[in-house]
Design a protein around this motif. Sequence first.
Motif: not given
Lengths: 352, 504
Positions: B319, B322-323, B412, B326
């Motif tokens: 992930f 994803y991080e 999540w 963000q």
Amino acid sequence: MDLPTVWFLLIAAFWAGYLVLEGFDFGVGMLLFVLAKTPGERDQMVRTFGPVWDGNEVWLIVAGASMFAAFPNWYASMFSALYLPLLILLVALILRVLAIEYRRKHEDDIVWTTRWDRVLVGCSVLAPAMVAAALADVVRGIPLDANSDFTGTLLDLLSPYALLGVVAILSLFVLHGATFLGVRTEGALRQRSRRLALRAWPVATVLVGAFGLWSLFGQGGGASVVGAVGVAVAVAGLLAGGAALLRGHESAAFAGTVVTILGAAVLLFAQLWPNVLPSTDDPAGTLSVASAASSPYTLKVMTWVAVVMAPIVFLYQGWSYWIFRHRVAADGFSTAASPLDALQRRRAAEDA
Amino acid sequence: MLLELARWQFAFTTVFHFIFVPLTIGLSGLVALMQTRWVRSGDDQYRRMTRFWGKLLLINFAIGIATGLVQEFQFGMAWSAYSRYVGDVFGAPLAMEGLAAFFLESTFLGIWIFGWDHLPKKLHLASIWLVFVGTNLSAYFILAANAWMQHPVGYRIDPETGNAALTSIWAVLSSGNAVFAYLHTIPAAVLTAAGLMAGISIWHLGRRAGHETAFFRRSLSWGLKGMLVASLLTIVVGHFFGQYMTEKQPMKMAAAEALYTTEKSAPLSLMTIAPLEKKPDRPSFELKIPGLTSFLATNSFNGTVEGIDDLQAQDVRRFAPYERAQGRDPAEAEYYPIVGVTYWTFRLMMGLGFWMLGVAVVGLLLMRRAPGRIERLATRTWFRRLALGTLAAGFLGHAAGWMFTEVGRQPWVVTGLLKTQDAVSKIGVSTIAISLGVFIVLYVAIGAIEFRLFTTLARKGPEGGDRPPAASGNGDAPTPERDELDDHDHDEDHEHPHVPLLVY
């Protein structure tokens, strides 16, 4: 017609259904202490919508869930922007459910019943007021940033237009509730509700007319043809309903207020079209029917569900109204054994 | 702060709402069965059971409906980023729930309440069954929506908006997670309702000798049998649900077992002394059964079960994009839930389920082997307390189960797609602080009102009761016709003389 348009119309229809159906039980709730002279008459009033109010409220749930499914951005922006009004709406609806269901659960405790009845009145005013403010704010537009997140404050939601919407809806629901009672009760309450409807009629006509004209000429992209039709329908409903009230035609008077509410819903959603949530701040934040819609696949699935389910729902909800169609007598719902019986009593009451 | 308050609000309102939902689902089924027995046999005891348990059902139904509204509104109000992201997928089951289930439940509930004496018997009976069908459909749609958050299927990520978009409604509605959750939750709901019947019945049996003995003996027998069947179903389905979860949400199950390192032949931890913190250190004291976790999870005592630390390392790599998207450092991200809470709520849920199974078995044996024994035991205070404790166990079990499944999914909100911290609305902290305060005050108040009303009516017992001992000793004897008129549920006939009723 493309699917986002279909869903815009369906959502408008769900809202219209909600306003018509729960409109009268809000109206009856508001009038609880005005029309009833005794606790027994309050029971009589609440029983007029007792079997059906819960089904009426589902129209709101379905309207909200349809916005979530068909226009997630509309649902997300509107519900987070209108946080506090919707919080008040939720509190009012929660307490109202309990007031209706619990008011007679301690059978001989008149204090308990009267307390819940006061709650019922307060919530029957607050809930439609918040619904009206929310709908008026959506039509008028709210300050949104480019990501369609709310940038305003509570004061932005309390515009004069929204406040006029609130009083217009409240007066219309009082009238609607009174004409509903004219159709559903018998005895003294029936006479009193007619007299009250006659007094509420001019107030509702002026306020709804003013709100309708302001919506038509002052909101959205200016006067639209469909919006004008909505105003015309609403005014026609009011005029026909008023005439029917004068002549004592109860069913026609109730039909008149139903038509008025439908006309008002047509007007509001016509003025909103082609947007679903206009931004008064950053124009890039404005959500339109096209830009806020879900994917074509989701809309297709949802359309199938609606096409299959909505007619079935219409049938059984209509049937539930049919079962409980007889007038509610002062001495108790359960004593009217059948529509025939109710009819006989009605005649007896009229002769007396 | 905004995130924490929004999470507390969701947790508080949802757990509160779910106190009432299982009882509504389970009891509406049991009441429908009682009424069916009455319509079939004409045995008046069943009519009285329908009225009494039905009245408790209605009190409970009202508060469930009222608090359910909040659930639908607060996704948009407090979790607008989540709503935008998942609306295309998640909104569909919610809208279907409204159209297919809520209308059905609400309309026929009104018909059932007001239809006594106004509808033909069979039509009236059909209306309570339709209410039960409505509650089940509603449960299925909402569980399917939740299952999608646990293990997303049937979607793609729209390259333009970056949001999830539905590709197969069938995949969402038939996902293993949805089916297991439904088959696990519905029997558990019946278990709760049956436990409530048994608890209240025992309380009454011990209250006064000869007081409605036949009525509550039969109710107790229904309650215990319901508990037996429902707890067995719940436990068996729960076992397979757990295996499914081990495969689809390994982190949740690793946290449930507080298993830190991947192990072959992993032991089942019976209990451990460790604080309820995010990630406790290795527990100082632990009771373990060797190999059992592996066996339960994989059907083999030598099966491999993945541990938290290894899963965390995998997720950090998986992930990282994803991080970064963000704007966070991938190395600092945590992908495990609060281990202590997950571990203990999991055990609490299972423990309460097995406890109820045990009570059902012992209770049924007592009733069968030694007639009258239960009544004598019921006069003892400890036994009545035990019965009321078992009543509470059903509710607690549901709360623990949901805390386990929702806390276990963290960090999540939609597993692998959207973190909870990225799902919250952009609203002021004061707004959510006000609303959390309002909900706490409101819910505590209405919870207290409903609890008092519920206990008052439960205590009062069935209507038209306290017959002379001859009649109540043999409650199967039909009661006089006159009683037909004596108890109307919603009606206020106590104020006016009765007028004979016609059924049309």
